[in-house]
Enzyme design. Sequence first.
Site, PDB file in Angstrom:
ATOM      1  N   LYS A  17       0.832  -1.214   0.000  1.00 47.23           N
ATOM      2  CA  LYS A  17       0.000   0.000   0.000  1.00 47.23           C
ATOM      3  C   LYS A  17       0.873   1.274   0.000  1.00 47.23           C
ATOM      4  CE  LYS A  17      -2.077  -1.054   3.815  1.00 47.23           C
ATOM      5  NZ  LYS A  17      -1.842  -2.234   4.551  1.00 47.23           N
ATOM      6  N   ARG A  92     -10.263   0.099   8.745  1.00 49.71           N
ATOM      7  CA  ARG A  92      -9.894  -1.301   8.896  1.00 49.71           C
ATOM      8  C   ARG A  92     -11.084  -2.135   9.340  1.00 49.71           C
ATOM      9  NH1 ARG A  92      -4.134  -0.232   9.679  1.00 49.71           N
ATOM     10  NH2 ARG A  92      -2.866  -2.076   9.801  1.00 49.71           N
ATOM     11  N   ARG A 131      11.236  -6.970   5.135  1.00 50.78           N
ATOM     12  CA  ARG A 131      10.945  -5.536   5.017  1.00 50.78           C
ATOM     13  C   ARG A 131      11.768  -4.681   5.988  1.00 50.78           C
ATOM     14  NH1 ARG A 131       4.965  -2.946   5.590  1.00 50.78           N
ATOM     15  NH2 ARG A 131       4.932  -3.702   7.718  1.00 50.78           N
ATOM     16  N   ARG A 158      11.193  -3.020  11.334  1.00 48.79           N
ATOM     17  CA  ARG A 158      10.063  -2.546  12.135  1.00 48.79           C
ATOM     18  C   ARG A 158       9.880  -3.480  13.314  1.00 48.79           C
ATOM     19  NH1 ARG A 158       4.323  -1.138   9.346  1.00 48.79           N
ATOM     20  NH2 ARG A 158       3.461  -2.329  11.054  1.00 48.79           N
ATOM     21  N   ARG A 170      -0.772 -10.598  12.827  1.00 54.91           N
ATOM     22  CA  ARG A 170      -1.242  -9.368  12.181  1.00 54.91           C
ATOM     23  C   ARG A 170      -1.957  -9.669  10.869  1.00 54.91           C
ATOM     24  NH1 ARG A 170       3.627  -6.330  11.328  1.00 54.91           N
ATOM     25  NH2 ARG A 170       2.542  -4.896   9.987  1.00 54.91           N
TER      26      ARG A 170
HETATM   27  P1  AMP Z   1       0.285  -0.623   9.657  1.00 62.48           P
HETATM   28  O1  AMP Z   1       1.562   0.103   9.397  1.00 62.48           O
HETATM   29  O2  AMP Z   1      -0.836  -0.121   8.787  1.00 62.48           O
HETATM   30  O3  AMP Z   1       0.426  -2.114   9.622  1.00 62.48           O
HETATM   31  O4  AMP Z   1      -0.152  -0.249  11.165  1.00 62.48           O
HETATM   32  C1  AMP Z   1       0.680  -0.483  12.284  1.00 62.48           C
HETATM   33  C2  AMP Z   1      -0.141  -0.475  13.541  1.00 62.48           C
HETATM   34  O5  AMP Z   1      -0.800   0.807  13.705  1.00 62.48           O
HETATM   35  C3  AMP Z   1      -1.285  -1.485  13.573  1.00 62.48           C
HETATM   36  O6  AMP Z   1      -0.847  -2.768  13.948  1.00 62.48           O
HETATM   37  C4  AMP Z   1      -2.217  -0.855  14.589  1.00 62.48           C
HETATM   38  O7  AMP Z   1      -1.771  -1.073  15.919  1.00 62.48           O
HETATM   39  C5  AMP Z   1      -2.102   0.635  14.281  1.00 62.48           C
HETATM   40  N1  AMP Z   1      -3.146   1.068  13.289  1.00 62.48           N
HETATM   41  C6  AMP Z   1      -2.928   1.532  12.042  1.00 62.48           C
HETATM   42  N2  AMP Z   1      -4.095   1.822  11.420  1.00 62.48           N
HETATM   43  C7  AMP Z   1      -5.086   1.546  12.293  1.00 62.48           C
HETATM   44  C8  AMP Z   1      -6.520   1.620  12.231  1.00 62.48           C
HETATM   45  N3  AMP Z   1      -7.168   2.047  11.140  1.00 62.48           N
HETATM   46  N4  AMP Z   1      -7.207   1.232  13.338  1.00 62.48           N
HETATM   47  C9  AMP Z   1      -6.570   0.814  14.442  1.00 62.48           C
HETATM   48  N5  AMP Z   1      -5.232   0.685  14.548  1.00 62.48           N
HETATM   49  C10 AMP Z   1      -4.476   1.054  13.504  1.00 62.48           C
END
Ligand code: AMP
Length: 212
Positions: A17, A92, A131, A158, A170
């Site tokens: 993304k 989400r 990554r 990360r 995840r």
């Molecule tokens: P990502 O980089 O999109 O995988 O997000 C990393 C972390 O940020 C996730 O594992 C969540 O803890 C938090 N996060 C990101 N977007 C959301 C969302 N829309 N709702 C809730 N938590 C989020």
Amino acid sequence: MSKNLNLVIIGLPGSGKGTQVEAIKNRFNLVDIATGEIARELADQNTPLGYEVREVINKGELLSDEIIFKVIRERIKTIPNDKGLVFDGFPRNLKQSQVLDEILFRAGRALDKVIYLSVPEEELEKRLKTRLICEKCGYSAFGHEKNCPKCQGKLVKREDDTSLKVVQKRIEENFKIISPLISCYQKRGNLIEINGDQPPKDVTKDIVKILE
Ligand code: AMP
């Protein structure tokens, strides 16, 4: 219909993304709202909220709707009206999608298209294991670079990509959560499914073809 494009890009962690948002952002005059990056910025703060967010992220869980809605409402206020938006990592779940409609409506905008990057699970695991992200700007890199191709910042692992168990959790949790979202946008008629299991340049070509 709003003047500028207002998009959502959805896909499981590692589906590309962030890379695709970077690739289309300037071409379509978009500002990106990446909730994962925003969450990591919060987690870096030495405040009670920062500690709370760090713990949630490291467990591979989602932040509460309350935190995420507040952050998005604040971010959207800072974006000029002549710019379009692309949301990465939000919504989400169905509740978040309803709140997104409301937030956009209040800002005089409407959701135009939802791009879904579909990638098989085994490929996602492979990508997440290798990554690296930029310490400075959050860009995801899957190659062998030492520095960020965007801003030359240092590339680091990360924290929530280091354990295969957390990565799998995840993917699994996100899959359960985004499935109803995909069906919902499909019914609304604004879902575009793109094959994300191909070289990034080809994925971009497919997206551009649909948006132009
Ligand atoms: P990502 O980089 O999109 O995988 O997000 C990393 C972390 O940020 C996730 O594992 C969540 O803890 C938090 N996060 C990101 N977007 C959301 C969302 N829309 N709702 C809730 N938590 C989020």
